[in-house]
Write a protein that holds these residues in place. Sequence first.
Motif, short mmCIF file in Angstrom:
data_model
loop_
_atom_site.label_atom_id
_atom_site.label_comp_id
_atom_site.label_asym_id
_atom_site.label_seq_id
_atom_site.Cartn_x
_atom_site.Cartn_y
_atom_site.Cartn_z
N GLU A 6 0.83 -1.20 0.00
CA GLU A 6 0.00 0.00 0.00
C GLU A 6 0.87 1.25 0.00
O GLU A 6 1.99 1.25 0.49
CB GLU A 6 -0.89 0.04 1.25
N SER A 7 0.30 2.32 -0.54
CA SER A 7 0.96 3.62 -0.52
C SER A 7 -0.11 4.71 -0.57
O SER A 7 -1.28 4.42 -0.85
CB SER A 7 1.93 3.78 -1.70
N GLY A 8 0.32 5.94 -0.28
CA GLY A 8 -0.59 7.07 -0.41
C GLY A 8 -1.14 7.61 0.89
O GLY A 8 -1.86 8.61 0.90
N GLY A 9 -0.82 6.95 2.00
CA GLY A 9 -1.29 7.47 3.27
C GLY A 9 -0.57 8.75 3.66
O GLY A 9 0.39 9.17 3.01
N GLY A 10 -1.05 9.37 4.73
CA GLY A 10 -0.42 10.59 5.19
C GLY A 10 -1.30 11.35 6.14
O GLY A 10 -2.30 10.82 6.65
N LEU A 11 -0.92 12.61 6.38
CA LEU A 11 -1.66 13.49 7.27
C LEU A 11 -2.46 14.47 6.42
O LEU A 11 -1.91 15.11 5.51
CB LEU A 11 -0.69 14.24 8.17
N VAL A 12 -3.73 14.61 6.73
CA VAL A 12 -4.61 15.51 5.98
C VAL A 12 -5.58 16.17 6.94
O VAL A 12 -5.93 15.58 7.98
CB VAL A 12 -5.35 14.74 4.87
N GLN A 13 -6.01 17.37 6.61
CA GLN A 13 -6.99 18.05 7.44
C GLN A 13 -8.38 17.51 7.16
O GLN A 13 -8.67 17.00 6.07
CB GLN A 13 -6.96 19.55 7.17
N ALA A 14 -9.25 17.63 8.15
CA ALA A 14 -10.64 17.23 7.96
C ALA A 14 -11.24 17.94 6.75
O ALA A 14 -10.99 19.12 6.53
CB ALA A 14 -11.45 17.54 9.22
N GLY A 15 -11.97 17.17 5.96
CA GLY A 15 -12.55 17.69 4.73
C GLY A 15 -11.68 17.48 3.52
O GLY A 15 -12.13 17.69 2.39
N GLY A 16 -10.45 17.06 3.74
CA GLY A 16 -9.52 16.84 2.64
C GLY A 16 -9.69 15.48 1.99
O GLY A 16 -10.60 14.72 2.32
N SER A 17 -8.78 15.21 1.06
CA SER A 17 -8.83 13.96 0.29
C SER A 17 -7.47 13.29 0.24
O SER A 17 -6.43 13.95 0.36
CB SER A 17 -9.28 14.27 -1.15
N LEU A 18 -7.51 11.99 0.06
CA LEU A 18 -6.31 11.18 -0.17
C LEU A 18 -6.69 10.05 -1.11
O LEU A 18 -7.84 9.60 -1.10
CB LEU A 18 -5.77 10.57 1.13
N ARG A 19 -5.71 9.59 -1.86
CA ARG A 19 -5.92 8.39 -2.67
C ARG A 19 -4.89 7.34 -2.27
O ARG A 19 -3.69 7.57 -2.39
CB ARG A 19 -5.81 8.67 -4.17
N LEU A 20 -5.39 6.23 -1.81
CA LEU A 20 -4.53 5.10 -1.47
C LEU A 20 -4.40 4.18 -2.68
O LEU A 20 -5.35 4.00 -3.44
CB LEU A 20 -5.10 4.31 -0.30
N SER A 21 -3.22 3.60 -2.81
CA SER A 21 -2.97 2.61 -3.85
C SER A 21 -2.49 1.32 -3.22
O SER A 21 -1.84 1.34 -2.17
CB SER A 21 -1.91 3.12 -4.83
N CYS A 22 -2.80 0.24 -3.86
CA CYS A 22 -2.33 -1.07 -3.42
C CYS A 22 -1.83 -1.80 -4.66
O CYS A 22 -2.63 -2.18 -5.53
CB CYS A 22 -3.45 -1.84 -2.75
N ALA A 23 -0.52 -1.97 -4.73
CA ALA A 23 0.10 -2.63 -5.87
C ALA A 23 0.32 -4.10 -5.56
O ALA A 23 0.84 -4.44 -4.49
CB ALA A 23 1.42 -1.96 -6.21
N ALA A 24 -0.07 -4.94 -6.48
CA ALA A 24 0.04 -6.38 -6.28
C ALA A 24 1.09 -6.98 -7.21
O ALA A 24 1.21 -6.57 -8.37
CB ALA A 24 -1.30 -7.04 -6.54
#
Length: 124
Positions: A6-24
């Motif tokens: 997995e990748s793409g995690g992090g710190l974000v403020q409420a209301g924000g967005s993130l996209r996680l990826s999972c490479a197999a």
Amino acid sequence: QVQLVESGGGLVQAGGSLRLSCAATGRAFSTYAMGWFRQAPGKEREFVAAISGSGSRIYYADSVKGRFTISRDNAKNTVYLQMSSLKPEDTAVYSCAAGYWNRAAIRSDAYDYWGQGTQVTVSS
């Protein structure tokens, strides 16, 4: 055998967005159903979203429905989790999993392979 990263995690403020990826890695990615689960400190792991091998069947936990979108690209052996309108209660380690759904897709024992997880922290 499938390995998931997995990748793409992090710190974000409420209301924000993130996209996680999972490479197999491994063969026949498109034959596996994929799921995202999360675990917050002191809590049990919970189902977030799942998608069938072809992408024709998708499931979401009620807590994320309308805010999160799961998708997959079988040509890239990758599954994604687009997270929007994030809330502090979404803070957790998010893990992807692969399996054949021998049990209900929302169950963790429906999956045979797991990634290490990526931390998502949502600040208020």
